[in-house]
Design a protein around this motif. Structure first.
Motif, PDB file in Angstrom:
ATOM      1  N   THR A   9       0.859  -1.180   0.000  1.00 28.37           N
ATOM      2  CA  THR A   9       0.000   0.000   0.000  1.00 28.37           C
ATOM      3  C   THR A   9       0.891   1.224   0.000  1.00 28.37           C
ATOM      4  OG1 THR A   9      -1.662  -1.195   1.264  1.00 28.37           O
ATOM      5  CG2 THR A   9      -1.854   1.212   1.208  1.00 28.37           C
ATOM      6  N   ALA A  10       0.854   1.991  -1.091  1.00 32.89           N
ATOM      7  CA  ALA A  10       1.805   3.088  -1.267  1.00 32.89           C
ATOM      8  C   ALA A  10       1.698   4.136  -0.168  1.00 32.89           C
ATOM      9  CB  ALA A  10       1.598   3.733  -2.636  1.00 32.89           C
ATOM     10  N   ALA A  11       0.522   4.355   0.360  1.00 32.32           N
ATOM     11  CA  ALA A  11       0.335   5.433   1.327  1.00 32.32           C
ATOM     12  C   ALA A  11       1.067   5.174   2.634  1.00 32.32           C
ATOM     13  CB  ALA A  11      -1.154   5.634   1.594  1.00 32.32           C
ATOM     14  N   ASP A  12       1.055   3.942   3.097  1.00 31.03           N
ATOM     15  CA  ASP A  12       1.641   3.684   4.408  1.00 31.03           C
ATOM     16  C   ASP A  12       2.621   2.524   4.429  1.00 31.03           C
ATOM     17  OD1 ASP A  12      -1.426   2.122   5.659  1.00 31.03           O
ATOM     18  OD2 ASP A  12      -0.017   1.510   4.117  1.00 31.03           O
ATOM     19  N   GLY A  13       2.775   1.819   3.317  1.00 32.87           N
ATOM     20  CA  GLY A  13       3.750   0.725   3.273  1.00 32.87           C
ATOM     21  C   GLY A  13       3.303  -0.522   4.001  1.00 32.87           C
ATOM     22  N   ILE A  14       2.081  -0.572   4.514  1.00 33.53           N
ATOM     23  CA  ILE A  14       1.618  -1.732   5.263  1.00 33.53           C
ATOM     24  C   ILE A  14       1.193  -2.832   4.295  1.00 33.53           C
ATOM     25  CG2 ILE A  14      -0.063  -2.559   6.954  1.00 33.53           C
ATOM     26  CD1 ILE A  14       2.014  -0.611   8.034  1.00 33.53           C
ATOM     27  N   THR A  15       1.523  -4.071   4.624  1.00 36.66           N
ATOM     28  CA  THR A  15       1.173  -5.191   3.771  1.00 36.66           C
ATOM     29  C   THR A  15       0.573  -6.311   4.604  1.00 36.66           C
ATOM     30  OG1 THR A  15       3.194  -6.444   4.035  1.00 36.66           O
ATOM     31  CG2 THR A  15       3.266  -4.651   2.453  1.00 36.66           C
ATOM     32  N   THR A  16       0.101  -7.308   3.916  1.00 39.22           N
ATOM     33  CA  THR A  16      -0.401  -8.506   4.598  1.00 39.22           C
ATOM     34  C   THR A  16       0.555  -9.675   4.403  1.00 39.22           C
ATOM     35  OG1 THR A  16      -1.686  -9.116   2.636  1.00 39.22           O
ATOM     36  CG2 THR A  16      -2.790  -7.777   4.298  1.00 39.22           C
ATOM     37  N   GLY A  17       1.841  -9.379   4.189  1.00 38.59           N
ATOM     38  CA  GLY A  17       2.829 -10.418   3.925  1.00 38.59           C
ATOM     39  C   GLY A  17       3.024 -11.349   5.101  1.00 38.59           C
ATOM     40  N   ARG A  18       3.409 -12.580   4.830  1.00 35.45           N
ATOM     41  CA  ARG A  18       3.585 -13.580   5.866  1.00 35.45           C
ATOM     42  C   ARG A  18       4.809 -13.287   6.726  1.00 35.45           C
ATOM     43  NH1 ARG A  18       3.679 -19.747   4.034  1.00 35.45           N
ATOM     44  NH2 ARG A  18       5.836 -19.313   3.455  1.00 35.45           N
ATOM     45  N   ARG A  19       5.892 -12.778   6.104  1.00 35.45           N
ATOM     46  CA  ARG A  19       7.136 -12.552   6.839  1.00 35.45           C
ATOM     47  C   ARG A  19       7.384 -11.085   7.170  1.00 35.45           C
ATOM     48  NH1 ARG A  19       8.034 -16.207   3.109  1.00 35.45           N
ATOM     49  NH2 ARG A  19       8.596 -14.572   1.623  1.00 35.45           N
ATOM     50  N   TRP A  20       6.573 -10.171   6.664  1.00 36.02           N
ATOM     51  CA  TRP A  20       6.837  -8.752   6.858  1.00 36.02           C
ATOM     52  C   TRP A  20       5.534  -7.966   6.797  1.00 36.02           C
ATOM     53  CZ3 TRP A  20       5.520  -6.296   2.240  1.00 36.02           C
ATOM     54  CH2 TRP A  20       5.508  -7.104   1.098  1.00 36.02           C
ATOM     55  N   GLN A  21       5.509  -6.895   7.569  1.00 35.86           N
ATOM     56  CA  GLN A  21       4.375  -5.977   7.556  1.00 35.86           C
ATOM     57  C   GLN A  21       4.688  -4.691   6.789  1.00 35.86           C
ATOM     58  OE1 GLN A  21       1.224  -6.565   8.735  1.00 35.86           O
ATOM     59  NE2 GLN A  21       2.080  -8.627   8.909  1.00 35.86           N
ATOM     60  N   ARG A  22       5.973  -4.456   6.561  1.00 35.95           N
ATOM     61  CA  ARG A  22       6.394  -3.267   5.820  1.00 35.95           C
ATOM     62  C   ARG A  22       7.597  -3.638   4.985  1.00 35.95           C
ATOM     63  NH1 ARG A  22       9.655   1.591   6.804  1.00 35.95           N
ATOM     64  NH2 ARG A  22      10.541   0.604   8.662  1.00 35.95           N
ATOM     65  N   ARG A  23       7.589  -3.258   3.738  1.00 36.92           N
ATOM     66  CA  ARG A  23       8.741  -3.548   2.902  1.00 36.92           C
ATOM     67  C   ARG A  23       9.520  -2.258   2.644  1.00 36.92           C
ATOM     68  NH1 ARG A  23       6.242  -5.045  -3.123  1.00 36.92           N
ATOM     69  NH2 ARG A  23       5.446  -2.972  -3.652  1.00 36.92           N
ATOM     70  N   PRO A  24      10.803  -2.368   2.325  1.00 34.10           N
ATOM     71  CA  PRO A  24      11.606  -1.162   2.122  1.00 34.10           C
ATOM     72  C   PRO A  24      11.077  -0.311   0.972  1.00 34.10           C
ATOM     73  CG  PRO A  24      12.996  -3.097   2.348  1.00 34.10           C
ATOM     74  CD  PRO A  24      11.602  -3.601   2.218  1.00 34.10           C
ATOM     75  N   ASP A  25      11.306   0.982   1.052  1.00 35.37           N
ATOM     76  CA  ASP A  25      10.917   1.869  -0.040  1.00 35.37           C
ATOM     77  C   ASP A  25      11.556   1.400  -1.337  1.00 35.37           C
ATOM     78  OD1 ASP A  25       9.518   3.418   1.748  1.00 35.37           O
ATOM     79  OD2 ASP A  25      11.119   4.912   1.977  1.00 35.37           O
ATOM     80  N   GLY A  26      10.757   1.292  -2.381  1.00 33.88           N
ATOM     81  CA  GLY A  26      11.269   0.896  -3.680  1.00 33.88           C
ATOM     82  C   GLY A  26      11.457  -0.585  -3.868  1.00 33.88           C
ATOM     83  N   ALA A  27      11.115  -1.403  -2.860  1.00 40.65           N
ATOM     84  CA  ALA A  27      11.294  -2.855  -2.980  1.00 40.65           C
ATOM     85  C   ALA A  27      10.122  -3.483  -3.729  1.00 40.65           C
ATOM     86  CB  ALA A  27      11.430  -3.485  -1.599  1.00 40.65           C
ATOM     87  N   ASN A  28      10.360  -4.656  -4.292  1.00 37.87           N
ATOM     88  CA  ASN A  28       9.293  -5.392  -4.982  1.00 37.87           C
ATOM     89  C   ASN A  28       8.868  -6.638  -4.212  1.00 37.87           C
ATOM     90  OD1 ASN A  28      11.352  -7.228  -5.404  1.00 37.87           O
ATOM     91  ND2 ASN A  28      11.411  -6.998  -7.634  1.00 37.87           N
ATOM     92  N   TRP A  29       9.176  -6.698  -2.919  1.00 37.49           N
ATOM     93  CA  TRP A  29       8.849  -7.876  -2.120  1.00 37.49           C
ATOM     94  C   TRP A  29       7.373  -8.230  -2.284  1.00 37.49           C
ATOM     95  CZ3 TRP A  29      11.343  -7.149   3.401  1.00 37.49           C
ATOM     96  CH2 TRP A  29      12.722  -6.951   3.249  1.00 37.49           C
ATOM     97  N   GLY A  30       7.096  -9.484  -2.551  1.00 35.53           N
ATOM     98  CA  GLY A  30       5.727  -9.946  -2.704  1.00 35.53           C
ATOM     99  C   GLY A  30       5.187  -9.852  -4.105  1.00 35.53           C
ATOM    100  N   ASP A  31       5.822  -9.065  -4.977  1.00 37.62           N
ATOM    101  CA  ASP A  31       5.286  -8.892  -6.325  1.00 37.62           C
ATOM    102  C   ASP A  31       5.328 -10.182  -7.135  1.00 37.62           C
ATOM    103  OD1 ASP A  31       4.966  -6.285  -5.586  1.00 37.62           O
ATOM    104  OD2 ASP A  31       6.323  -5.436  -7.093  1.00 37.62           O
ATOM    105  N   PHE A  32       6.291 -11.059  -6.836  1.00 35.22           N
ATOM    106  CA  PHE A  32       6.368 -12.355  -7.510  1.00 35.22           C
ATOM    107  C   PHE A  32       5.839 -13.480  -6.624  1.00 35.22           C
ATOM    108  CE2 PHE A  32       9.956  -9.959  -9.497  1.00 35.22           C
ATOM    109  CZ  PHE A  32       9.433  -9.898 -10.784  1.00 35.22           C
ATOM    110  N   GLY A  33       5.095 -13.120  -5.591  1.00 39.21           N
ATOM    111  CA  GLY A  33       4.532 -14.104  -4.687  1.00 39.21           C
ATOM    112  C   GLY A  33       5.184 -14.058  -3.323  1.00 39.21           C
ATOM    113  N   PRO A  34       4.479 -14.483  -2.290  1.00 36.78           N
ATOM    114  CA  PRO A  34       4.989 -14.357  -0.920  1.00 36.78           C
ATOM    115  C   PRO A  34       6.208 -15.228  -0.640  1.00 36.78           C
ATOM    116  CG  PRO A  34       2.991 -15.692  -0.950  1.00 36.78           C
ATOM    117  CD  PRO A  34       3.134 -15.117  -2.321  1.00 36.78           C
TER     118      PRO A  34
END
Length: 350
Positions: A9-34
């Motif tokens: 979520t661009a506004a706050d960086g919060i995600t529903t990822g299994r290993r992380w709730q916030r990914r680094p700015d500019g990262a693609n974590w999760g884009d190819f699957g969790p």
């Protein structure tokens, strides 16, 4: 129960990822699957591999590996390979007549083993090679994490817990990803000479334009600097001071360069030098900055693999003489479970 992919979520960086709730700015974590462990290599589609095959016109192959006993000792962390022989029933298994083991006839056998540092010579860095202290849990406390949120201790297991072993992100993932596709070579040596030059965005674009290189999404970007020839000439007795003044390096502090690497869609960067980017040991980075910002971007944030210490001068000379830049690259690492890097013998087919 399987978990859904991480959704940024661009506004706050919060995600529903299994290993992380916030990914680094500019990262693609999760884009190819969790659970992705190969990053941008996911872009190597069958059609893009065929694009590499279509660059083959002459059927000539170039080996892009240094002899694996080079460059010579540059660091206590990485040492040259050491061959050894085991003995069987007190008999060294080398130039060994099979009659010594009860056989008949005139057969003689040699066998050996090797102690091999995976990033000593021509190599791939896996995505487990470079991590960061980062607040992936979004709780104000930094964790040691790697690409796609994989964790130190849980996934990257140190010797204190029975390792070293990469239970995730190990080089075996790259080995099974089908490392073959279209590559383009940019000769920074041709553009800027054999000395040490820090190459930022504008200079790289200048070299790409002058050599008429077309960089496409899914490509391997291969950078020739001339350091490979210097290493070969030193014949295992490297002069680090000379090498530090030899060959161009990318300027990882150039944000426009980092942005271009991201937007280009390349799957890997490979070079004949030792880190691809320059390292300014005289000017340490700020506490909130990486000492190797290109490593941070590629290995940690985007899953772009890095290849170092490749032997490129023969290929570069051949391509430049014919005003070509693209070729088919085949470069799988060793399928060595748990390793964070690997020797590689890349083959360029033109």
């Amino acid at each position: 129960m399987s978990q859904p992919p991480a959704i940024h979520t661009a506004a706050d960086g919060i995600t529903t990822g299994r290993r992380w709730q916030r990914r680094p700015d500019g990262a693609n974590w999760g884009d190819f699957g969790p659970d992705d462990q190969v990053g941008r290599m996911n872009l190597l589609t069958p059609e893009r591999r065929l694009g590499g095959v279509r660059e083959v016109r002459d059927g000539i192959a170039f080996t892009l590996s240094l002899p694996l006993d080079l460059p010579g000792m540059l660091s206590e962390m990485r040492k040259p390979p050491k061959l050894f022989v085991e003995s069987v029933q007190g008999i060294p298994a080398f130039n060994c007549a099979m009659t010594m083991f009860g056989g008949t006839g005139h057969d003689v056998m040699c066998d050996d083993g090797v102690i091999l540092y995976t990033q000593y010579s021509t190599q791939w860095d896996s995505l487990a090679h470079w991590g960061q202290r980062f607040d992936a849990d979004d709780d104000g406390i930094a964790e040691t994490v790697y690409y796609n949120g994989y964790r130190a201790g849980e996934h990257l297991i140190g010797p204190e817990a029975g390792g070293p072993r990469a239970a995730a992100l190990g080089i075996e993932n790259l080995a099974t990803a089908g490392v073959q596709g279209r590559a383009v070579l940019v000769s920074l040596r041709q553009a800027f000479g054999p000395g040490r030059t820090w190459v930022g965005h504008d200079m790289l674009m200048q070299a790409i334009a002058a050599q008429r290189v077309e960089v496409r999404p899914g490509d391997f970007l291969v950078l020739h600097t001339g350091l490979d020839e210097a290493v070969l000439a030193m014949n295992g007795q490297p002069d680090l001071h000379v090498l530090e003044q030899t060959g161009a390096v990318l300027d990882g502090g150039d944000l426009r360069l980092l942005d271009w690497i991201d937007r280009s869609g390349i799957v890997a960067i490979c070079s004949d030098n030792m880190a691809i980017e320059g390292v300014d040991l005289a000017t340490p980075p700020a506490p909130d900055r990486s000492m190797l910002p290109l490593h941070e971007l590629c290995l940690f944030k985007l899953g772009i693999h890095l290849g170092e210490l490749w032997q490129l001068h023969e290929l570069a000379d051949w391509l430049l003489a014919r005003e070509r830049s693209a070729f088919l690259l085949t470069a799988p690492p060793l399928r060595l479970p748990g390793a964070v890097g690997s020797p590689v013998t890349p083959i360029a087919t033109v």
